[in-house]
Design an enzyme around this catalytic site. Structure first.
Site, PDB file in Angstrom:
ATOM      1  N   HIS A  67     -10.683  -6.274   0.516  1.00  0.00           N
ATOM      2  CA  HIS A  67      -9.739  -5.206   1.804  1.00  0.00           C
ATOM      3  C   HIS A  67     -10.219  -3.990   2.287  1.00  0.00           C
ATOM      4  O   HIS A  67     -10.610  -3.524   1.635  1.00  0.00           O
ATOM      5  CB  HIS A  67      -8.519  -4.856   1.136  1.00  0.00           C
ATOM      6  CG  HIS A  67      -7.173  -4.682   2.102  1.00  0.00           C
ATOM      7  ND1 HIS A  67      -7.828  -3.827   3.218  1.00  0.00           N
ATOM      8  CD2 HIS A  67      -6.543  -4.861   1.955  1.00  0.00           C
ATOM      9  CE1 HIS A  67      -6.356  -3.481   3.872  1.00  0.00           C
ATOM     10  NE2 HIS A  67      -5.423  -4.599   3.662  1.00  0.00           N
ATOM     11  N   GLU A 120       2.446  -6.515   2.714  1.00  0.00           N
ATOM     12  CA  GLU A 120       1.565  -5.627   3.342  1.00  0.00           C
ATOM     13  C   GLU A 120       2.468  -4.134   3.507  1.00  0.00           C
ATOM     14  O   GLU A 120       2.382  -3.180   4.095  1.00  0.00           O
ATOM     15  CB  GLU A 120       0.997  -5.770   4.784  1.00  0.00           C
ATOM     16  CG  GLU A 120      -0.186  -5.301   4.718  1.00  0.00           C
ATOM     17  CD  GLU A 120      -0.620  -5.699   6.261  1.00  0.00           C
ATOM     18  OE1 GLU A 120      -2.343  -4.876   6.625  1.00  0.00           O
ATOM     19  OE2 GLU A 120      -0.709  -6.280   6.913  1.00  0.00           O
ATOM     20  N   HIS A 132      -3.883 -10.929   4.828  1.00  0.00           N
ATOM     21  CA  HIS A 132      -3.615 -10.666   5.776  1.00  0.00           C
ATOM     22  C   HIS A 132      -3.931 -12.554   6.312  1.00  0.00           C
ATOM     23  O   HIS A 132      -4.443 -12.909   7.378  1.00  0.00           O
ATOM     24  CB  HIS A 132      -4.580 -10.243   7.393  1.00  0.00           C
ATOM     25  CG  HIS A 132      -4.540  -9.294   6.243  1.00  0.00           C
ATOM     26  ND1 HIS A 132      -5.730  -8.397   5.976  1.00  0.00           N
ATOM     27  CD2 HIS A 132      -3.819  -7.745   6.523  1.00  0.00           C
ATOM     28  CE1 HIS A 132      -5.650  -7.314   6.017  1.00  0.00           C
ATOM     29  NE2 HIS A 132      -4.408  -6.717   5.904  1.00  0.00           N
ATOM     30  N   HIS A 178       1.030  -1.218   0.209  1.00  0.00           N
ATOM     31  CA  HIS A 178       0.181   0.333  -0.115  1.00  0.00           C
ATOM     32  C   HIS A 178       0.464   1.132   0.038  1.00  0.00           C
ATOM     33  O   HIS A 178       2.144   1.038   0.973  1.00  0.00           O
ATOM     34  CB  HIS A 178      -1.274  -0.123   1.308  1.00  0.00           C
ATOM     35  CG  HIS A 178      -1.613  -1.054   1.226  1.00  0.00           C
ATOM     36  ND1 HIS A 178      -2.816  -1.072   0.356  1.00  0.00           N
ATOM     37  CD2 HIS A 178      -2.173  -2.053   2.086  1.00  0.00           C
ATOM     38  CE1 HIS A 178      -3.576  -2.335   0.814  1.00  0.00           C
ATOM     39  NE2 HIS A 178      -3.382  -2.334   1.863  1.00  0.00           N
TER      40      HIS A 178
END
Lengths: 348, 348
Positions: free
Chosen positions: B177, B283, B222, B8
């Site tokens: 998400h 992540e 995740h 991200h």
């Protein structure tokens, strides 16, 4: 002895469902309200209703089940506070009858008449009743009485303090356990239960509740939701939030059960969570009722998974199956001692 | 090559936050609205803003990151649909600039202008734009645009079908998400993200969505939330709900990443989930930023955990780090091939 700390009365007699139907129907049509909360069930019928649990206890080799009302049946989001009070008393009284009839097999844990948006202080009289009058050793506390919408404050909020004060005074732990979900996006046993475990743990991680209540004890069921699988994330979040380590911050007060339905999950749980924080549980008869075709054994026969953990010392085994339960549920320990079952010194 | 499918843009320039502040302030006071959505950022500033990600790519040995806007920044529950449309375009355009400036390091994934209670059909134009005009290879789809209250229908509802039809037509997968949580009971990275993964999986287990969309692909990040830890529970729930096995019912369409921040978690993931369903992700730079004092390495250096899995064949390693990503993101594969990076035949 083997103590299963997580059993629900999911084989309740049909008249209990009929009563609840009438009660809820009575909200819209007063003429449908149940005439009496005497269900007219004989002792024989009560005993027969838990035959499945007793059969599994014997087959799987557990001795005593800490027994509470059907979790999905608590229904805190359904009806008025008055209806919830009656339903809660009736549900707890049924558990009390089972535990009185079969004291070697069952010890009671109760539900509370929680209502979303209404102070948990209103639950204190029932909490006192189930412990002082019915001899229960713990209680289920629902962190989301809305049934899947999470509209109440986090468990660290002073909103919940009246219940905590009473829990500490009475020396009983709370199992953090939601009831059914009324949210069509959130399946109860497949999402809401597990999410609630995770959410509650994170609420407690964010706050400092156990500074105010160093003797308060919470059992987070279903193996702690997602927490042990993401133990690294939670250790890291504790650092980012400037909290002490999980051990210092939470693990004197939070305990997980073994309701994880496959060997790799139990291996992970016992690998990452300190042994003093794991209590044997199977959710008997619970969320998953079938036989696992991969093993030929019931999914929820969690004792089999624990028995397969290699390098698990006898001392660890004692803690997980008995000692920790005696420590976390001091009233259970006192009860067992009174019956001459003293346990080992390490666990009592 | 090593493809990290979960990055991200969490190091976005301060002017992006300033723009968003003005935008949200403008809801209450029109005079505060941003005058323009041209942020006036130079290419040099853009490149500098992702220096931390590139440094970690080099240090940890990954080649390419599938890069999307900050998840918590999507803010689908904040403001009006018009505000969300502007914010979404701007956020996606920023990703596009990064990917254009640094094509060897980043490939784009976008966000959608979702709004709770408003048809996802309204997101189709932006979905077409990011794929057809910006060259993105995937999109983030928020199963709970309310930000922690779960007020929209489950992912199996026809409500979502217009987006699925377009995803299949464009051959792009969606990462499931959520964005930030506006629910004080639910911490975003510690509860909401993980709960959403679990909830989405259970919604898909309950339904039959992939009968209608056999080519639809979802990445659940995740590490799949709580799902792999409770794999036995989900296998058992599939039986109770009279569904086929998880492999038949879901695993042609659902994939998990490796954003699990400790070795025991990655071990469990690779132990219970078929290798074809696991994609490397970290992540980067994500939820947990610190170094794990127990290992001396960053919590989110997930490649290190995978590298420590014993008995992991070279073929499995290829699938997890590259081949599966090429299969799940066919537009990424096409892009890489055009650049002369063909991959092995098994994974393309």
């Amino acid at each position: 002895m083997i103590i299963d700390i997580h059993g629900h009365y999911t084989t309740e007699p049909a008249v209990m469902h009929q009563f609840r139907d009438k009660q809820i129907a009575g909200l819209a049509d007063a003429s449908r309200r149940p005439a009496s909360s005497d269900l007219g069930i004989s002792d024989e019928e009560m005993i027969k209703s838990v035959a499945p649990q007793i059969k599994f206890q014997q087959e799987r080799g557990s001795d005593l089940t800490i027994f509470s009302p059907r979790a999905a049946g608590m229904g805190h989001h359904v009806g008025t506070e008055a209806v919830g009070q009656v339903w809660t008393r009736l549900s707890n009284d049924m558990i009390h009858r089972i535990c009185t009839l079969l004291p070697d097999n069952f010890v009671g844990v109760g539900q509370l008449p929680q209502v979303p948006g209404i102070s948990p202080a209103n639950c204190v009289p029932e909490l006192e009743r189930i412990v002082n009058e019915l001899g229960f050793v713990g209680v289920n506390l629902n962190p989301d009485p809305s049934g899947g919408y999470w509209t109440d404050p986090p468990l660290t909020d002073r909103y919940w303090y009246p219940v905590y004060e009473k829990l500490v005074e009475l020396q009983v732990p709370a199992m953090i356990h939601v009831t059914g979900s009324c949210n069509p996006a959130v399946h109860h046993t497949g999402a809401h239960y597990i999410n609630a475990d995770t959410t509650a743990f994170m609420q407690l991680l964010q706050g400092n509740l156990f500074k105010d209540f160093p003797d308060l004890k919470f059992v987070i069921p279903h193996g702690g939701g997602a927490v042990p699988y993401h133990w690294g994330r939670y250790r890291g979040l504790a650092m980012m939030l400037k909290k002490p380590t999980l051990a210092e911050h939470l693990l004197k007060n939070i305990f997980f059960d073994t309701c994880v339905y496959h060997l790799p999950g139990i291996k992970l749980l016992t690998d990452v969570v300190p042994i003093d924080n794991i209590l044997f549980g199977s959710e008997l008869l619970g969320a998953v009722k079938d036989i696992d075709p991969e093993t030929g054994h019931y999914f929820d026969d969690t004792k089999r998974y624990v028995d397969q953990i290699k390098d698990f010392s006898d001392a660890n085994r004692y803690k997980l199956f008995e000692g920790n339960a005696r420590r976390v549920y001091p009233r259970l320990n006192a009860l067992l001692k009174k019956r001459g079952r003293t346990g080992r010194s390490s666990g009592s």
